[in-house]
Scaffold this motif. Structure first.
Motif, mmCIF file in Angstrom:
data_model
loop_
_atom_site.group_PDB
_atom_site.id
_atom_site.type_symbol
_atom_site.label_atom_id
_atom_site.label_comp_id
_atom_site.label_asym_id
_atom_site.label_seq_id
_atom_site.Cartn_x
_atom_site.Cartn_y
_atom_site.Cartn_z
ATOM 1 N N GLY A 128 0.823 -1.211 0.000
ATOM 2 C CA GLY A 128 0.000 0.000 0.000
ATOM 3 C C GLY A 128 0.853 1.255 0.000
ATOM 4 N N ALA A 129 1.909 1.251 0.824
ATOM 5 C CA ALA A 129 2.792 2.413 0.898
ATOM 6 C C ALA A 129 3.588 2.590 -0.393
ATOM 7 N N LEU A 130 4.118 1.501 -0.942
ATOM 8 C CA LEU A 130 4.953 1.603 -2.134
ATOM 9 C C LEU A 130 4.176 2.082 -3.356
ATOM 10 N N THR A 131 2.972 1.559 -3.539
ATOM 11 C CA THR A 131 2.181 2.001 -4.691
ATOM 12 C C THR A 131 1.751 3.454 -4.537
ATOM 13 N N THR A 132 1.554 3.888 -3.311
ATOM 14 C CA THR A 132 1.172 5.282 -3.085
ATOM 15 C C THR A 132 2.358 6.217 -3.312
ATOM 16 N N ILE A 133 3.557 5.760 -2.991
ATOM 17 C CA ILE A 133 4.762 6.582 -3.221
ATOM 18 C C ILE A 133 4.873 6.990 -4.688
ATOM 19 N N VAL A 134 4.546 6.041 -5.586
ATOM 20 C CA VAL A 134 4.664 6.321 -7.015
ATOM 21 C C VAL A 134 3.728 7.462 -7.418
ATOM 22 N N SER A 135 2.463 7.382 -6.977
ATOM 23 C CA SER A 135 1.509 8.426 -7.357
ATOM 24 C C SER A 135 1.854 9.760 -6.704
ATOM 25 N N VAL A 136 2.329 9.716 -5.454
ATOM 26 C CA VAL A 136 2.714 10.954 -4.780
ATOM 27 C C VAL A 136 3.951 11.561 -5.445
ATOM 28 N N TRP A 137 4.897 10.690 -5.806
ATOM 29 C CA TRP A 137 6.094 11.179 -6.504
ATOM 30 C C TRP A 137 5.712 11.853 -7.814
ATOM 31 N N PHE A 138 4.788 11.285 -8.572
ATOM 32 C CA PHE A 138 4.364 11.872 -9.844
ATOM 33 C C PHE A 138 3.791 13.265 -9.609
ATOM 34 N N GLU A 139 2.961 13.392 -8.574
ATOM 35 C CA GLU A 139 2.366 14.697 -8.287
ATOM 36 C C GLU A 139 3.435 15.699 -7.858
ATOM 37 N N TRP A 140 4.341 15.265 -7.007
ATOM 38 C CA TRP A 140 5.409 16.152 -6.532
ATOM 39 C C TRP A 140 6.323 16.581 -7.678
ATOM 40 N N LYS A 141 6.557 15.673 -8.613
ATOM 41 C CA LYS A 141 7.490 15.926 -9.704
ATOM 42 C C LYS A 141 6.897 16.811 -10.787
ATOM 43 N N TYR A 142 5.627 16.594 -11.113
ATOM 44 C CA TYR A 142 5.075 17.230 -12.311
ATOM 45 C C TYR A 142 3.969 18.238 -12.042
ATOM 46 N N ALA A 143 3.502 18.390 -10.818
ATOM 47 C CA ALA A 143 2.451 19.378 -10.529
ATOM 48 C C ALA A 143 2.961 20.776 -10.848
ATOM 49 N N GLY A 144 2.231 21.489 -11.693
ATOM 50 C CA GLY A 144 2.602 22.843 -12.074
ATOM 51 C C GLY A 144 3.658 22.916 -13.159
ATOM 52 N N ARG A 145 4.169 21.781 -13.629
ATOM 53 C CA ARG A 145 5.198 21.774 -14.651
ATOM 54 C C ARG A 145 4.686 21.262 -15.993
ATOM 55 N N LEU A 146 3.501 20.674 -15.982
ATOM 56 C CA LEU A 146 2.853 20.215 -17.203
ATOM 57 C C LEU A 146 1.539 20.941 -17.359
ATOM 58 N N ASP A 147 1.057 21.036 -18.606
ATOM 59 C CA ASP A 147 -0.263 21.644 -18.760
ATOM 60 C C ASP A 147 -1.298 20.709 -18.131
ATOM 61 N N ASP A 148 -2.455 21.273 -17.784
ATOM 62 C CA ASP A 148 -3.451 20.530 -17.007
ATOM 63 C C ASP A 148 -3.852 19.215 -17.652
ATOM 64 N N PHE A 149 -4.053 19.209 -18.964
ATOM 65 C CA PHE A 149 -4.517 17.993 -19.636
ATOM 66 C C PHE A 149 -3.489 16.873 -19.487
ATOM 67 N N LEU A 150 -2.239 17.156 -19.787
ATOM 68 C CA LEU A 150 -1.198 16.133 -19.685
ATOM 69 C C LEU A 150 -1.002 15.678 -18.236
ATOM 70 N N TYR A 151 -1.025 16.649 -17.330
ATOM 71 C CA TYR A 151 -0.806 16.308 -15.927
ATOM 72 C C TYR A 151 -1.890 15.383 -15.392
ATOM 73 N N TYR A 152 -3.166 15.788 -15.572
ATOM 74 C CA TYR A 152 -4.251 14.975 -15.013
ATOM 75 C C TYR A 152 -4.417 13.652 -15.745
ATOM 76 N N THR A 153 -4.121 13.618 -17.042
ATOM 77 C CA THR A 153 -4.161 12.346 -17.761
ATOM 78 C C THR A 153 -3.098 11.396 -17.226
ATOM 79 N N GLY A 154 -1.882 11.919 -17.077
ATOM 80 C CA GLY A 154 -0.800 11.105 -16.542
ATOM 81 C C GLY A 154 -1.063 10.666 -15.115
#
Length: 395
Positions: free
Chosen positions: A76-102
């Protein structure tokens, strides 16, 4: 029992819905594990007295449960790390469509991985617990419908699949549950299974915090999801132990206690009261727990039944208690208390109605029910066997 009688009684089983995809896959994997362990095609169970002591069983069961909970926390923790890492890495750096799709793709992939591992872990855990109690892949009992063989019961426990509605002898465990209540329970169950992890991973992160603080909160979802998965796995192991021990005790009662010389002491009314004691508890518990149904099925091997009889009528049961001898009454009350404990909890209806049957012995029987419940849930099979004594004495 003649083959024709056996066939007639088995025909009384009516499963409302066939096994679903998850249950079917779970049964097949459980059977694979049983075959791999060399436990298939075994005709008899190891006697309870030949199993390890309660301390050994309890310790082994707890170790299996703790390891499963730790692995569940980790996935549970490991799979959540991946999604949290994606948000931390790309939030505000991609346009909304690409970010939310990814983000949606990452969450979906991690959720699929998490559920797959948890299902695998649950099945392996219940199989390990089954090996502790000497259970095997029993397909040779012609009396049991496939819905209540050991693999099916444990697969449903492992995958958190609800038990099927089985109509047997006209008994309806849900007769006192309003239709609206059934609908609410069904929707709540589906929401829990399908959305619980997604809720923790996605919804909570969106609700709490904004901007940088939202990203900070996202990391909190890692231990929260891990704890949630560990709790779910603990509940799976707990339910599996309850089903395994209840199944063993049901067979102990019918195969070792209900011998011909014992049954010969019972009048026709007392034999009817035996069936009614279990049937009424199934209704008052308001669920289709397999322990109670298996106990009823096993008892019906030794007693003749009448399909026209309303066995689950509580008023008729109370009337019958006054028509049997005092010794037979105590025997029926013993079985009533055992049945009440077999699903691991007492409903509000059970607590209210049992006092009417127990009368002056209410306190001693309620203490017995509580002790048997705790023995079943804690993995103390030998103590539970002692509490399943059916004699002709009060308490």
């Amino acid at each position: 029992m003649s083959q024709s009688t056996l066939t007639t009684k088995k025909s009384n089983f009516q499963r409302k819905n066939p096994a679903g995809f998850l249950e079917d896959r779970g049964v097949k994997y459980y059977q694979y594990l049983a075959k791999k362990a060399g436990s298939t095609n075994v005709e008899t169970l190891v006697a309870i007295d030949d199993l390890p002591s309660d301390d050994s069983l309890c310790s082994a069961a707890n170790n299996i449960t703790r390891l499963a909970a730790f692995i569940a926390f980790s996935i549970g923790a490991l799979t959540t790390i991946v999604s949290v890492w994606f948000e931390w890495k790309y939030a505000g750096r991609l346009d909304d469509f690409l970010y939310y799709t990814g983000y949606l793709l990452v969450i979906s992939a991690m959720l699929a991985l998490e559920m797959t591992v948890l299902f695998w872990l649950g099945l392996r855990t219940v199989h390990q617990l089954a090996c502790l109690t000497g259970h095997h892949d029993l397909h040779d009992d012609p009396f049991l419908t496939d819905a209540y063989t050991v693999p099916n019961m444990l697969a449903r426990a492992a995958l958190e699949v609800p038990d099927p509605v089985i109509h047997y002898l006209g008994i309806d465990p849900l007769k006192h549950v309003p239709k609206s209540g059934l609908l609410f329970i069904g929707l709540l169950y589906k929401a829990k299974v399908l959305l619980s992890s997604l809720f923790i991973k996605f919804v909570c992160v969106r609700v709490f915090g904004k901007g940088g603080s939202r990203l900070g909160f996202a990391w909190v979802a890692i231990p929260v999801t891990g704890i949630w998965d560990a709790v779910v796995m603990y509940k799976v192991a707990r339910e599996a132990r309850l089903r395994l021990f209840g199944n063993r005790l049901a067979r102990h009662i019918t195969d070792e206690i209900m011998q011909p010389e014992f049954i010969s002491q019972l009048s026709a009314k007392a034999k009817e009261g035996t069936i009614r004691a279990v049937a009424t508890m199934m209704v008052l518990s308001q669920n289709h727990h397999p322990n109670m149904l298996v106990l009823l099925i096993e008892l019906c091997k030794n007693f003749e039944t009448d399909e026209r009889c309303e066995y689950d009528n509580w008023a008729d049961f109370l009337t019958l208690l006054n028509e049997v001898s005092l010794r037979e009454r105590y025997f029926i009350l013993d079985l009533l208390s055992v049945s009440a404990a077999f699903d691991g909890h007492l409903s509000r209806l059970e607590r209210h109605h049992l006092r009417q049957a127990f009368g002056e012995q209410t306190e001693v029987y309620m203490l017995r029910i509580e002790a048997l419940k705790q023995a079943l849930l804690s993995g103390r099979l030998h103590k539970a066997k002692q509490l399943c004594l059916l004699d002709f004495e009060p308490g």
